[in-house]
Design a protein around this motif. Structure first.
Motif: not given
Length: 549
Positions: A249, A275, A316, A319, A312-313, A252
């Protein structure tokens, strides 16, 4: 432009690598087998033919037969992952390709005890998710980086009950503390508790031991007995695969109010938002000793925050609109998961039904506790061990809502209830945890009594070791200040037994079996009324509330 085209009509410089190729080639140098195409994880993307399929290419002069075979396998693999990317980006029209790939690629495991109870709401699902510390198969470098050590065997550091509503539009996640004081049911030894295959009696222990002593089967059985919730499916996540999922990803965001320097997990983070990559995310989710004094409860908060950030990631637009990133994430997820066979078959359909899920529709709930530092004498140590003791009444309320597919965020409104006997029973036999002790000295008397109780519906009866005393004439029920209601249910099942309050027992019960023991009978419990308006609410948060601000 002079020809009426804008820049968007110009050929994509990468398009030629995915352009269909006639079976015989075109003679164009761009079709040459040596051309360098785009790569995913260092592997060339496959070319696609449109007429008769070609046979496998012969190895070139620079490749050994073994390397050529490996390259062909990688090309076949990427041909399928291309279909996965299409599924992520397009509608369910490509779901058949996703179905075929997932059911073939995901690792499957046989798990006993899965399935719905007769009264379970139709359509709702409850999935047990176990985070497993499996060291086998990892290189020493991987273990060193992840701070996993090199001890043999498998352990489960994290257990979650994931409940999906009947309409598949809401999800509730309950973190089960790994050191929860539970009854581990009778089972066959896997070699860690005596000779392999020998019978191990039901006895109290920590929840995390259930996986170590009996893998998924014993874990499912233990949690079903502790919560009274039927479990439909089982998912297992390998720790190091978790690292690869995060890296796929692109990392995060996590937040911490104070700087973290946890030597046990190797995690070092400044205060505020950071991050993190996969290894740091693993440390963030596992850190325990220097952050919370060894408590598992602070770690649960961080795990919930991390799951919200990862969700969430993953959902998104960055992604989902990136074929390479979404493919890497899916491959990493499939590499790190083991699921029961039925879930593997139905996973694509479930994913399609939940495609509109957002962090607003995901709720985290905590198991209510009466004592997070309860010292208990357990069978494998002569010294008290720290365990996590649930608040039986409020935990029963939480799991009742899960079982009935009700929201856990607010207590239901009070409703009129039928008049009840003030002395009636309010705790179901299956919710009574009792330790059975031999008060006479007759061999196996406590084991026989525990078996009689189980036949009467008291599934959480455990057998104490040794003989508590000798010559006890009348069976005695000992209970703590918080166990009176449960003691009443137990007494109703054992006519003639004496009740004795022992405040130090807290919410626990002990049964001293006397010479008058003649068995246990089944009892009925009256329906409970709706909670009062001032009843303490369950501790919950949405995934959105868990995200970094």
């Amino acid at each position: 432009m002079a020809d009426g085209r804008d820049s968007s009509d110009e050929p994509d410089p990468l398009e030629r690598y995915f352009r269909p190729r006639p079976a015989g080639g075109t003679g164009d140098p761009s079709d040459d087998g040596e051309i360098e195409g785009v790569t995913i994880d260092g592997v060339p993307a496959p070319r696609v033919t449109v007429d008769a399929p070609r046979g496998p290419r012969r190895p070139g002069p620079g490749l050994s037969p073994r390397a050529a075979t490996s390259a062909r396998r990688q090309r076949r693999f990427l041909g399928v992952t291309g279909a996965i990317s299409a599924f992520v980006l397009l509608s369910s029209g490509g779901a058949w390709a996703f179905q075929e790939y997932v059911t073939g690629a995901i690792d499957k495991v046989d798990v006993e005890g899965l399935g719905k109870d007769k009264d379970a709401p139709k359509g709702a699902l409850t999935i047990l998710v176990a985070g497993v510390d499996r060291r086998e198969g990892l290189t020493r470098e991987q273990q060193r980086k992840a701070k996993l050590g090199r001890e043999p065997g498998e352990r489960s550091d994290t257990m979650l009950l994931v409940h999906i509503s009947r309409d598949h539009d809401k999800v509730t996640v309950v973190n089960l503390p790994r050191d929860s004081y539970v009854t581990i049911p009778a089972h066959k030894s896997n070699g860690t508790e005596g000779p392999k295959g020998s019978s191990v009696p039901s006895r109290p222990g920590k929840l995390t031991w259930s996986y170590q002593f009996g893998g998924p089967d014993l874990t499912v059985d233990t949690i079903k007995r502790a919560t009274r919730v039927s479990i439909d499916h089982y998912v297992e996540v390998n720790f190091y695969g978790f690292v690869n999922m995060v890296d796929a990803l692109g990392g995060v965001d996590v937040c911490t109010e104070t700087p973290i320097n946890d030597k046990k997990s190797g995690l070092q983070l400044p205060a505020g938002k950071t991050h993190v990559d996969g290894l740091k995310a693993l440390g963030f989710a596992r850190a325990r000793y220097t952050l919370t004094g060894g408590s598992d409860l602070g770690r649960i908060d961080r795990q919930q925050q991390f799951m919200a950030a990862m969700m969430k990631q993953a959902l998104s637009s960055k992604t989902l609109s990136d074929p390479v990133k979404s493919t890497r994430f899916l491959n990493a997820a499939l590499d790190s998961l083991r699921v029961d066979k039925k879930l593997a078959k139905g996973l694509p359909k479930l994913a399609e039904q939940m495609k509109d899920l957002s962090t607003d529709n995901l709720t985290f709930a905590k198991v209510p506790l009466s004592n997070p530092g309860h010292n208990a004498m357990l069978w494998n140590s002569g010294q008290p061990q720290s365990t996590v003791l649930w608040d039986e009444e409020r935990a029963r309320d939480l799991f009742s809502k899960i079982r009935k597919d009700e929201p856990v965020t607010k207590p239901p409104k009070p409703s009129p209830s039928p008049s009840k006997d003030p002395g009636g029973l309010t705790v179901a036999p299956g919710d009574v945890q009792v330790r059975v002790l031999n008060g006479v000295g007759t061999p196996r008397l406590a084991a026989k009594a525990a078996g009689d109780l189980e036949d009467a519906g008291f599934d959480n009866a455990t057998v104490g070791t040794g003989v508590a005393q000798r010559g006890l004439a009348t069976t005695q029920i000992q209970y703590g200040s918080a166990g009176e209601a449960a003691a009443k249910t137990l007494a109703a099942a054992i006519p003639g037994a004496k009740l004795k309050k022992v405040s130090s027992l807290g919410s626990r019960l002990q049964l001293l079996v006397g010479e008058d023991w003649s068995g246990a009978k089944k009892v009925k419990v009256q329906a409970t009324s709706a909670p009062s308006p001032d009843e303490k609410e369950l501790e919950t948060d949405s995934a959105t509330q868990k995200l970094c601000k």
